[in-house]
Design a protein around this motif. Structure first.
Motif, mmCIF file in Angstrom:
data_model
loop_
_atom_site.group_PDB
_atom_site.id
_atom_site.type_symbol
_atom_site.label_atom_id
_atom_site.label_comp_id
_atom_site.label_asym_id
_atom_site.label_seq_id
_atom_site.Cartn_x
_atom_site.Cartn_y
_atom_site.Cartn_z
ATOM 1 N N ASP A 236 0.789 -1.364 -0.025
ATOM 2 C CA ASP A 236 0.060 -0.038 -0.021
ATOM 3 C C ASP A 236 0.743 1.200 0.212
ATOM 4 O O ASP A 236 0.303 2.197 0.177
ATOM 5 C CB ASP A 236 -0.876 -0.159 1.096
ATOM 6 N N GLY A 237 2.222 1.346 -0.007
ATOM 7 C CA GLY A 237 2.975 2.163 -0.332
ATOM 8 C C GLY A 237 3.211 3.026 1.241
ATOM 9 O O GLY A 237 3.878 4.088 1.222
ATOM 10 N N GLY A 238 3.097 2.214 2.108
ATOM 11 C CA GLY A 238 3.294 2.535 3.621
ATOM 12 C C GLY A 238 4.555 2.828 4.026
ATOM 13 O O GLY A 238 5.010 3.296 5.166
ATOM 14 N N ILE A 239 5.382 1.897 3.294
ATOM 15 C CA ILE A 239 7.007 2.158 3.688
ATOM 16 C C ILE A 239 7.652 2.923 2.784
ATOM 17 O O ILE A 239 8.273 3.945 3.421
ATOM 18 C CB ILE A 239 7.490 0.428 3.628
ATOM 19 N N ASN A 240 7.776 2.785 1.512
ATOM 20 C CA ASN A 240 8.279 3.751 0.510
ATOM 21 C C ASN A 240 7.566 3.472 -0.610
ATOM 22 O O ASN A 240 6.613 2.732 -1.042
ATOM 23 C CB ASN A 240 9.923 3.807 0.627
#
Length: 364
Positions: free
Chosen positions: A50-54
């Protein structure tokens, strides 16, 4: 010679994962290929998807893995072909300022394989936590491999590679729980319930599990919680009062936030005894902000800690916990809710979001 295998990737933010061909290069100096036997499905994989890290898409997902070393590169001495290993995402360097002050569990220079795995068109993949183990094989640095007793069930001990170690370590390493302590754990998913197991191992006398899901609370009781609090419908003060009511009116010696939200951290802060310890092991998202009176921080004393990977040292902790599991003293089997094929990861993400499982484990 490179190897082509099947692996699960997240190609773009929020898109369903895909099972595709990936290319693994021949190991270079200090690198090894591990044949993956099992890999747990962790919330961190969803964060990557979901793009929550990078935003370094595409990601090769998966990191809670166990398997056997099948190919080694030049100069590898840490492991050998055939070794049964649990993969870890803290490869201790031995030379940074944390390592030099004899605190290698804080290693500030942890590293991964130097080479990149790719798609068949040459697109470089970003392996989740430097591992990428939703795949038949993966390329890692030799120090990302920790040897454990091969008699152990890989589906079980592979979970030590992330969530279970994070929870147990949050209690035993970061929180320094000792005999007779009172402990409260907020959030009873895989990490939170592992923290309960860790508190029980350490000899805590009162272990309070807090969640709004009755199924998770029931599991917490089987894993060692002495009391449970259903937080559904309770505000912050209600949770704090409930913990105080179970701890002589004072609050818990150690409170572990396994959720990682501002509201749960505040609950942890106020639900601890004076001079008690707060441990944050749940991972916040970048936009989350915390506001709390600074006078309260000063006046309540104690310790406010973040737990990185349970402040573990894989070479010390993974074999020890595996041995405890094999001796029947550590109920790691309880964390394996189901065993699935590599093509069912999106379904496993959905089950995890609903709270239906502690861990789905991919068996390859």
């Amino acid at each position: 010679m490179s190897i082509t295998v099947k692996g699960v990737i997240a190609r773009s933010k929020g898109a369903p994962v895909e099972l595709v061909d990936i290319v693994i290069p021949e190991p270079g100096a200090g690198e090894v290929i591990v044949d993956i036997e099992t890999c747990g499905v962790c919330h961190t994989d969803v964060h990557y998807r979901d793009g929550g890290i990078n935003d370094e898409f595409p990601f090769l997902l998966g990191h809670e893995a166990a398997g056997r070393v099948s190919v080694v590169g030049a100069g590898v001495t840490h492991v050998a072909v055939g070794d049964f290993v649990v993969l870890n995402w803290r490869a201790v360097c031995g030379d940074c300022r944390a390592c030099k002050r004899a605190e290698p569990w804080y290693c500030f220079n942890t590293f991964n394989a130097a080479q990149k795995m790719t798609l068949t068109d040459g697109t470089e993949l970003s392996p989740a936590l430097g591992i990428g183990a939703f795949a038949e094989k993966t390329l890692v640095h030799e120090k990302q491999c920790t040897r454990v007793d091969p008699a152990a069930d890989p589906a079980v001990v592979g979970l030590l590679g992330c969530g279970i170690m994070a929870g147990i370590g949050a209690a035993m390493n970061t929180g320094n729980v000792t005999r007779g302590d009172s402990v409260a754990v907020i959030g009873c998913g895989g990490v939170g319930n592992a923290a309960i197991v860790g508190a029980r191992l350490a000899g805590a006398s009162v272990i309070v599990a807090i969640d709004r899901d009755q199924k998770k609370l029931a599991t917490a009781r089987t894993l060692g919680a002495t009391h449970t609090i259903d937080s559904a419908g309770l505000d912050e003060d209600g949770v704090v009062s409930a913990v105080q009511g179970l701890t002589g009116g004072f609050g818990a010696d150690v409170v572990i936030d396994a959720v990682g939200r501002p509201e749960t951290w505040r609950q942890a802060f106020y639900a601890r005894d004076l001079a008690g310890t707060v441990v944050l092991v749940g991972v916040p998202t970048p936009e989350m902000m915390l506001e709390i009176p600074l006078l309260d921080v000063f006046g309540r004393g104690g310790a406010l800690k973040s737990s990185w990977y349970g402040d573990c040292l894989p070479e010390r902790d993974f074999p020890m916990l595996t041995d405890l599991y094999l001796q029947g003293r550590l109920p790691l089997d309880e964390f394996v809710s189901e065993r699935i094929g590599i093509g069912h990861i999106e379904e496993a993400f959905a089950k995890m979001a609903r709270g239906d499982v502690l861990r789905s484990v991919v068996v390859l």
